[in-house]
Design a protein around this motif. Structure first.
Motif, PDB file in Angstrom:
ATOM      1  N   GLY A 168      -7.943  -4.397   2.285  1.00 41.83           N
ATOM      2  CA  GLY A 168      -7.027  -5.031   1.332  1.00 41.83           C
ATOM      3  C   GLY A 168      -7.737  -5.501   0.069  1.00 41.83           C
ATOM      4  O   GLY A 168      -7.176  -5.469  -1.014  1.00 41.83           O
ATOM      5  N   VAL A 215      -4.969 -12.648   2.354  1.00 40.94           N
ATOM      6  CA  VAL A 215      -3.945 -11.794   2.948  1.00 40.94           C
ATOM      7  C   VAL A 215      -3.200 -12.621   3.991  1.00 40.94           C
ATOM      8  O   VAL A 215      -3.813 -13.341   4.776  1.00 40.94           O
ATOM      9  N   ALA A 221      -4.487   0.818   4.338  1.00 38.81           N
ATOM     10  CA  ALA A 221      -4.409   0.482   2.914  1.00 38.81           C
ATOM     11  C   ALA A 221      -2.987   0.650   2.386  1.00 38.81           C
ATOM     12  O   ALA A 221      -2.458  -0.220   1.686  1.00 38.81           O
ATOM     13  N   THR A 222      -2.360   1.759   2.750  1.00 35.18           N
ATOM     14  CA  THR A 222      -0.982   2.006   2.306  1.00 35.18           C
ATOM     15  C   THR A 222      -0.049   0.942   2.850  1.00 35.18           C
ATOM     16  O   THR A 222       0.811   0.416   2.134  1.00 35.18           O
ATOM     17  N   TYR A 268      -0.611  -2.487   1.004  1.00 36.50           N
ATOM     18  CA  TYR A 268      -0.189  -2.545  -0.393  1.00 36.50           C
ATOM     19  C   TYR A 268       1.265  -2.178  -0.628  1.00 36.50           C
ATOM     20  O   TYR A 268       1.851  -2.600  -1.615  1.00 36.50           O
ATOM     21  N   SER A 269       1.867  -1.395   0.264  1.00 37.04           N
ATOM     22  CA  SER A 269       3.264  -1.009   0.045  1.00 37.04           C
ATOM     23  C   SER A 269       4.221  -1.681   1.017  1.00 37.04           C
ATOM     24  O   SER A 269       5.410  -1.789   0.737  1.00 37.04           O
ATOM     25  N   CYS A 318       3.780  -7.471   0.990  1.00 41.12           N
ATOM     26  CA  CYS A 318       2.686  -6.544   0.722  1.00 41.12           C
ATOM     27  C   CYS A 318       1.780  -7.051  -0.404  1.00 41.12           C
ATOM     28  O   CYS A 318       2.158  -7.903  -1.203  1.00 41.12           O
ATOM     29  N   LEU A 319       0.574  -6.516  -0.440  1.00 36.67           N
ATOM     30  CA  LEU A 319      -0.438  -6.974  -1.388  1.00 36.67           C
ATOM     31  C   LEU A 319      -0.182  -6.528  -2.812  1.00 36.67           C
ATOM     32  O   LEU A 319      -0.831  -7.015  -3.728  1.00 36.67           O
ATOM     33  N   SER A 320       0.747  -5.622  -3.022  1.00 43.81           N
ATOM     34  CA  SER A 320       1.066  -5.210  -4.391  1.00 43.81           C
ATOM     35  C   SER A 320       1.458  -6.402  -5.241  1.00 43.81           C
ATOM     36  O   SER A 320       1.154  -6.452  -6.429  1.00 43.81           O
ATOM     37  N   LYS A 373       0.281  -9.358  -5.067  1.00 47.72           N
ATOM     38  CA  LYS A 373      -0.908 -10.117  -5.448  1.00 47.72           C
ATOM     39  C   LYS A 373      -1.687  -9.389  -6.542  1.00 47.72           C
ATOM     40  O   LYS A 373      -2.455  -9.994  -7.267  1.00 47.72           O
ATOM     41  N   ALA A 374      -1.498  -8.068  -6.621  1.00 44.38           N
ATOM     42  CA  ALA A 374      -2.242  -7.258  -7.585  1.00 44.38           C
ATOM     43  C   ALA A 374      -1.655  -7.332  -8.990  1.00 44.38           C
ATOM     44  O   ALA A 374      -2.349  -7.041  -9.955  1.00 44.38           O
TER      45      ALA A 374
END
Length: 150
Positions: free
Chosen positions: A39, A44, A96-97, A100-101, A118-120, A122-123
């Motif tokens: 991640g 997380v 990873a997918t 993030y998704s 999802c981590l998107s 946070k990005a």
């Protein structure tokens, strides 16, 4: 704390996967550490990590999780993934997918039940998860106001 309908409906899809992972007692600190490294961020959500582990086991099986942790559990992660077998690289890409998704593909059907966590989100600094702030619920901005309705 008052539990609003939006918060309840937002966390509801995540609970079964994380609760099952916790109830099964199959949580693996090694898997959690690898998932956090994949991640790439320190904060997380523990629920997202538990859900990633749960979905990983559903997709690949408990034996694959053990092999994944043993193969990627020591040394710099980019080097370990680069040197890993193609199957392990695909599993790292799955994690990873997922992180993030928030999407899971099962039996050819894509489900985005973990999307709000999802981590998107946070990005990016210019947005937050849909339905988690403002408006009556998920996707509220897609419904334009009806002219003359107010």
């Amino acid at each position: 704390m008052k539990l609003s309908r939006r918060i309840f409906l937002g966390i509801l899809p995540l609970i079964p996967g994380a609760a099952k992972a916790r109830a099964l007692g199959d949580r693996d600190q090694g898997f959690s550490d690898i998932a956090r490294q994949i991640g790439g961020v320190t904060d997380v959500s523990p629920y997202l990590i538990e859900a990633a582990e749960y979905e990983f086991v559903l997709a690949y099986g408990p034996e694959a999780k053990g092999i994944f942790v043993a193969a990627l559990g020591s040394g710099p992660l980019p080097d370990r993934v680069a040197e890993a077998a193609p199957a392990l690289q695909a599993q790292a890409a799955f994690v990873a997918t997922f992180l993030y998704s928030g999407e899971v593909v099962r039996d050819g059907v894509t489900s985005a039940k973990y999307y709000p966590w999802c981590l998107s989100w946070k990005a990016v600094t210019f947005a937050s998860a849909p339905g988690l702030c403002g408006g009556p619920g998920f996707g509220h901005w897609e419904n334009a106001p009806i002219p003359g309705a107010m």
